[in-house]
Design an enzyme around this catalytic site. Structure first.
Site, PDB file in Angstrom:
ATOM      1  N   GLY A 276      -0.263  53.889  68.441  1.00  0.00           N
ATOM      2  CA  GLY A 276       0.354  52.868  68.715  1.00  0.00           C
ATOM      3  C   GLY A 276       2.101  52.969  68.255  1.00  0.00           C
ATOM      4  N   SER A 277       2.809  51.828  68.343  1.00  0.00           N
ATOM      5  CA  SER A 277       4.239  52.082  68.077  1.00  0.00           C
ATOM      6  C   SER A 277       4.588  52.204  66.633  1.00  0.00           C
ATOM      7  CB  SER A 277       5.150  50.773  68.830  1.00  0.00           C
ATOM      8  OG  SER A 277       4.633  49.575  68.357  1.00  0.00           O
ATOM      9  N   CYS A 278       3.687  51.716  65.810  1.00  0.00           N
ATOM     10  CA  CYS A 278       4.161  51.804  64.585  1.00  0.00           C
ATOM     11  C   CYS A 278       3.293  52.774  63.508  1.00  0.00           C
ATOM     12  CB  CYS A 278       3.710  50.188  64.052  1.00  0.00           C
ATOM     13  SG  CYS A 278       4.680  48.945  64.918  1.00  0.00           S
ATOM     14  N   PHE A 279       2.086  52.689  63.364  1.00  0.00           N
ATOM     15  CA  PHE A 279       1.564  53.803  62.219  1.00  0.00           C
ATOM     16  C   PHE A 279       2.100  54.844  62.342  1.00  0.00           C
ATOM     17  CE2 PHE A 279      -2.753  51.169  61.520  1.00  0.00           C
ATOM     18  CZ  PHE A 279      -1.731  50.115  61.021  1.00  0.00           C
ATOM     19  N   ASP A 282       5.816  55.176  61.287  1.00  0.00           N
ATOM     20  CA  ASP A 282       6.276  54.601  60.003  1.00  0.00           C
ATOM     21  C   ASP A 282       5.783  55.495  59.042  1.00  0.00           C
ATOM     22  OD1 ASP A 282       7.514  52.434  61.366  1.00  0.00           O
ATOM     23  OD2 ASP A 282       5.769  50.959  61.001  1.00  0.00           O
TER      24      ASP A 282
END
Ligand code: NAD
Length: 440
Positions: A276-279, A282
């Site tokens: 995904g684009s986050c985990f 981030d």
């Protein structure tokens, strides 16, 4: 545009709707814009991508997300419109939300170039705004602590001292984004009382009390939240890898420990890892920030390492079953990083396909939504119209995404040369051929 009287009365809290500008119409921006329109605000979205702008103005979502099409259809060109021109959106807005991407640079640290560019454009457009109007610029993009105050604020304010700054991190899940926006378990707003208060008023129809804090804490809450969830997944995967060697079903183990209220059952599904684009970005950005501060983040490093090794275990299991994959047809079921989205960013299918192609395999892939996006990454993969097509004549199958439609697959596997299925998501159950879970 509102009159000065209308603006004053709204600033006193007497009018509940506001003029909202949304900068960046990706997952977060489009959902935020559509949901604020649904809450009764006037929304203008800005994107540098005119294709997305045209789609939004036509009431068509630029991304796949349940419930979004209905909202855009309802509000496009009524309470919501889109433009490529900051000057058309910012001077008449009360609040502008920065929702642009914050990718990783090549060292894994946060790349703030898009945030900088959007902030500069807002700053330039604010020069055209009324001198006696109060504007708030809110960072919704995920940014490391210090960014909003040290990078964004000087660029958007320029010479003006009447621009409020706030930070309002977003916690929505792709695939459930509209639902999550409208039914949040938390709304976090960092900023001075006046600016944060205006942001809180935007959400007042949503029954969730906002957590008000300072800007750097709001920024950190988002990273701590995502890193903790990523840690849970890597932890479940590590326990799963040990369970696999012991022939213990990790799902039984996780289901039992999830009953402990201190642990909770969520994000304990062992499998091929998180994408995904986050985990991924981030966790890496927080590692980068910690390093910059002279701290070595041991747990976060391990979270990333487990996650990077996990998809490679799928290939090890496949090779153990079928031997050399050169010239063999391998079916990949699922390309998106998770079900119910067409988003392939950091999907665990990507390193798996890259490795298989590098080993000389021919890959036949099926995903209900994400094939077109993946075609831009791997043009040489055969993209099939159904799971059955991908499985037909395959020498092995790897399941990379937990799509519901895979759960009912059964006879389709009989069309394989030999049934060898390695499941990275516990999506199917097969009582014939070789069926192996990645960590069960
Ligand atoms: P995205 O890449 O899908 O969308 C970003 C949009 O910004 C694109 O449409 C792009 O064209 C546009 N853009 C780029 N430069 C621009 C500029 N100068 N001016 C105007 N528009 C510009 O990103 P996203 O997934 O929506 O994520 C946005 C932010 O929100 C990131 O910081 C991300 O970490 C965070 N976030 C994302 C999610 C998620 O599930 N996707 C959830 C919570 C938080």
């Amino acid at each position: 545009m509102l009159t000065a009287d209308e603006r004053d009365s709204r600033n006193r809290g007497e009018v509940s709707f506001m003029n909202v500008a949304i900068i960046g119409t990706g997952y977060v921006g489009t959902v935020t814009g559509a949901c604020f329109a649904e809450l009764g605000h006037n929304v203008v979205c800005v994107d540098i991508d005119s294709r997305k702008v045209d789609l939004i103005n036509a009431g068509i979502p630029p991304i796949h997300e349940p419930e979004l099409a209905e909202l855009l259809k309802k509000h496009a060109r009524a309470g919501l419109r889109a433009t490529v021109d900051y000057n058309d959106a910012i001077p008449s807005s009360d609040i502008a939300f920065i929702c642009v991407g914050t990718p990783s640079d090549e060292d894994g640290r946060i790349d703030l170039s898009i945030v900088r560019s959007a902030s500069e454009s807002i700053g330039d457009a604010l020069k055209l705004a009324d001198r006696d109007s109060y504007h708030v610029v809110v960072v919704k993009s995920t940014v490391v602590p210090g960014t909003t105050e040290n990078v964004v604020a000087p660029l958007v304010r320029g010479e003006r001292d009447d621009v409020g700054i706030a930070m309002n991190p977003e916690f929505l899940r792709e695939g459930k984004a509209v639902y999550d926006f409208m039914n949040p378990d938390k709304i976090v707003i960092g900023g001075d009382p006046r600016s944060a208060g205006m942001v809180a008023r935007l959400y007042e129809k949503i029954p969730c009390k906002a957590t008000l804090t300072d800007i750097r804490t709001a920024e950190m809450i988002k990273y701590a939240n995502n890193s903790f969830l990523a840690t849970k997944i890597s932890y479940a995967n590590e326990i799963g890898n040990i369970c696999k060697k012991l022939e213990i079903d990790v799902y039984e183990v996780m289901s039992a420990i999830g009953k402990d209220f201190r642990i909770s059952e969520h994000f304990l599904n062992a499998g091929a890892g998180f994408g995904g684009s986050c985990f991924p970005k981030d966790v890496k950005a927080l590692i980068g920030k910690a390093e910059e501060l002279g701290y070595d983040p041991l747990i976060l490093r391990a979270v990333v390492r487990v996650n990077e090794e996990q998809p490679m275990r799928m290939i090890e299991l496949l090779v153990k079953q079928i031997g050399d994959v050169r010239g063999r047809r391998i079916a990949i079921l699922g390309l998106a990083f998770k079900n119910d989205t067409d988003d392939i960013r950091e999907a665990r299918s990507i390193p798996v396909i890259r490795k298989l192609l590098g080993m000389g395999a021919s890959v036949a892939a099926y995903d209900p939504l994400a094939a077109e996006n993946m075609r831009t990454v791997f043009p040489d993969v055969e993209y099939c119209q159904s799971a059955a097509d991908a499985l037909s004549g395959a020498d092995g199958c790897l399941i990379m995404t937990e799509w519901d439609e895979f759960r009912s697959l059964d006879r389709e596997f009989d069309a394989m040369n030999e049934i060898v299925v390695i499941d990275g998501r516990r999506a199917v159950s097969l009582d014939r051929g070789v069926y192996e879970g990645i960590c069960w």
